[in-house]
Design a protein around this motif. Structure first.
Motif, PDB file in Angstrom:
ATOM      1  N   ASP A 119      -1.067  18.469  64.831  1.00 24.28           N
ATOM      2  CA  ASP A 119      -2.466  18.851  64.693  1.00 24.28           C
ATOM      3  C   ASP A 119      -2.854  20.104  65.486  1.00 24.28           C
ATOM      4  O   ASP A 119      -3.480  20.998  64.947  1.00 24.28           O
ATOM      5  CB  ASP A 119      -3.394  17.674  65.040  1.00 24.28           C
ATOM      6  CG  ASP A 119      -3.144  17.066  66.420  1.00 24.28           C
ATOM      7  OD1 ASP A 119      -2.202  17.489  67.131  1.00 24.28           O
ATOM      8  OD2 ASP A 119      -3.893  16.143  66.784  1.00 24.28           O
ATOM      9  N   LEU A 120      -2.461  20.212  66.730  1.00 23.55           N
ATOM     10  CA  LEU A 120      -2.905  21.317  67.583  1.00 23.55           C
ATOM     11  C   LEU A 120      -1.740  22.152  68.116  1.00 23.55           C
ATOM     12  O   LEU A 120      -0.768  21.595  68.632  1.00 23.55           O
ATOM     13  CB  LEU A 120      -3.687  20.783  68.789  1.00 23.55           C
ATOM     14  CG  LEU A 120      -5.036  20.163  68.496  1.00 23.55           C
ATOM     15  CD1 LEU A 120      -5.608  19.524  69.764  1.00 23.55           C
ATOM     16  CD2 LEU A 120      -5.990  21.204  67.956  1.00 23.55           C
ATOM     17  N   PRO A 121      -1.859  23.477  68.056  1.00 22.93           N
ATOM     18  CA  PRO A 121      -0.780  24.348  68.532  1.00 22.93           C
ATOM     19  C   PRO A 121      -0.402  24.139  70.003  1.00 22.93           C
ATOM     20  O   PRO A 121       0.757  24.292  70.360  1.00 22.93           O
ATOM     21  CB  PRO A 121      -1.324  25.751  68.311  1.00 22.93           C
ATOM     22  CG  PRO A 121      -2.288  25.595  67.183  1.00 22.93           C
ATOM     23  CD  PRO A 121      -2.921  24.242  67.393  1.00 22.93           C
ATOM     24  N   ALA A 122      -1.349  23.777  70.851  1.00 25.38           N
ATOM     25  CA  ALA A 122      -1.039  23.582  72.272  1.00 25.38           C
ATOM     26  C   ALA A 122      -1.150  22.118  72.679  1.00 25.38           C
ATOM     27  O   ALA A 122      -1.200  21.807  73.867  1.00 25.38           O
ATOM     28  CB  ALA A 122      -1.964  24.440  73.133  1.00 25.38           C
ATOM     29  N   GLY A 123      -1.171  21.222  71.713  1.00 27.98           N
ATOM     30  CA  GLY A 123      -1.292  19.796  72.002  1.00 27.98           C
ATOM     31  C   GLY A 123       0.010  19.184  72.492  1.00 27.98           C
ATOM     32  O   GLY A 123       1.088  19.783  72.384  1.00 27.98           O
ATOM     33  N   SER A 124      -0.097  17.968  73.007  1.00 28.80           N
ATOM     34  CA  SER A 124       1.084  17.305  73.564  1.00 28.80           C
ATOM     35  C   SER A 124       2.154  17.028  72.513  1.00 28.80           C
ATOM     36  O   SER A 124       3.352  17.119  72.806  1.00 28.80           O
ATOM     37  CB  SER A 124       0.679  16.001  74.257  1.00 28.80           C
ATOM     38  OG  SER A 124       0.009  15.137  73.358  1.00 28.80           O
ATOM     39  N   CYS A 125       1.757  16.703  71.295  1.00 26.79           N
ATOM     40  CA  CYS A 125       2.764  16.473  70.242  1.00 26.79           C
ATOM     41  C   CYS A 125       3.545  17.749  69.958  1.00 26.79           C
ATOM     42  O   CYS A 125       4.767  17.726  69.834  1.00 26.79           O
ATOM     43  CB  CYS A 125       2.104  15.950  68.960  1.00 26.79           C
ATOM     44  SG  CYS A 125       1.524  14.254  69.111  1.00 26.79           S
ATOM     45  N   THR A 126       2.847  18.858  69.879  1.00 24.71           N
ATOM     46  CA  THR A 126       3.500  20.139  69.623  1.00 24.71           C
ATOM     47  C   THR A 126       4.439  20.509  70.764  1.00 24.71           C
ATOM     48  O   THR A 126       5.569  20.953  70.536  1.00 24.71           O
ATOM     49  CB  THR A 126       2.454  21.245  69.389  1.00 24.71           C
ATOM     50  OG1 THR A 126       1.668  20.880  68.266  1.00 24.71           O
ATOM     51  CG2 THR A 126       3.107  22.591  69.148  1.00 24.71           C
TER      52      THR A 126
END
Length: 136
Positions: free
Chosen positions: A74-81
């Protein structure tokens, strides 16, 4: 719909993993399934209650079990990424696509017979082109 905690994931059907905050992944996959009937092509994963190492381990296991070569987040700087970026260093050929939207995922789902890596590039263009601003 498949989730990363399911023990009965059928690897032949999962083409990509969708990971994100809260119920983002299950929600967007549900929308793809409602529109196309192809929600089983995706494995959903939430970062809820997981630290970065746990997310990375869960995603690595999911990639190994399913053979998925594409991970959407979902997010470019998120924890999943961040977890995927760390994880794919040891997995050449696995692609990360971040900042996804429904148009992108629908396009990918409709390219069932196309190599997932090729399908990602076409889907990315569709996803970018679908964003617009109206009014002012």
């Amino acid at each position: 719909m498949n989730t990363a905690t399911d023990s009965d994931v059928v690897s032949a059907t999962v083409r990509a993993i969708v990971a994100g905050h809260g119920s983002f992944a299950t929600g967007i996959i549900s929308a793809v399934d409602q529109i196309t009937g192809r929600g089983a092509s995706f494995l959903a994963m939430s970062n809820s209650g997981l630290c970065l190492d746990d997310i990375q381990d869960t995603l690595a296991r999911a990639v190994d079990e399913t053979g998925a070569r594409v991970i959407f987040t979902d997010l470019p700087a998120g924890s999943c990424t961040m977890a995927v970026r760390r994880m794919i260093r040891a997995r050449p050929g696995v692609l990360l696509v971040t900042g996804i939207n429904l148009s992108l995922l629908l396009d990918f789902a409709m390219q069932e017979s196309v190599d997932p890596v090729v399908a990602v590039n076409a889907a990315l263009e569709r996803g970018r082109a679908s964003m617009a601003v109206h009014g002012g």
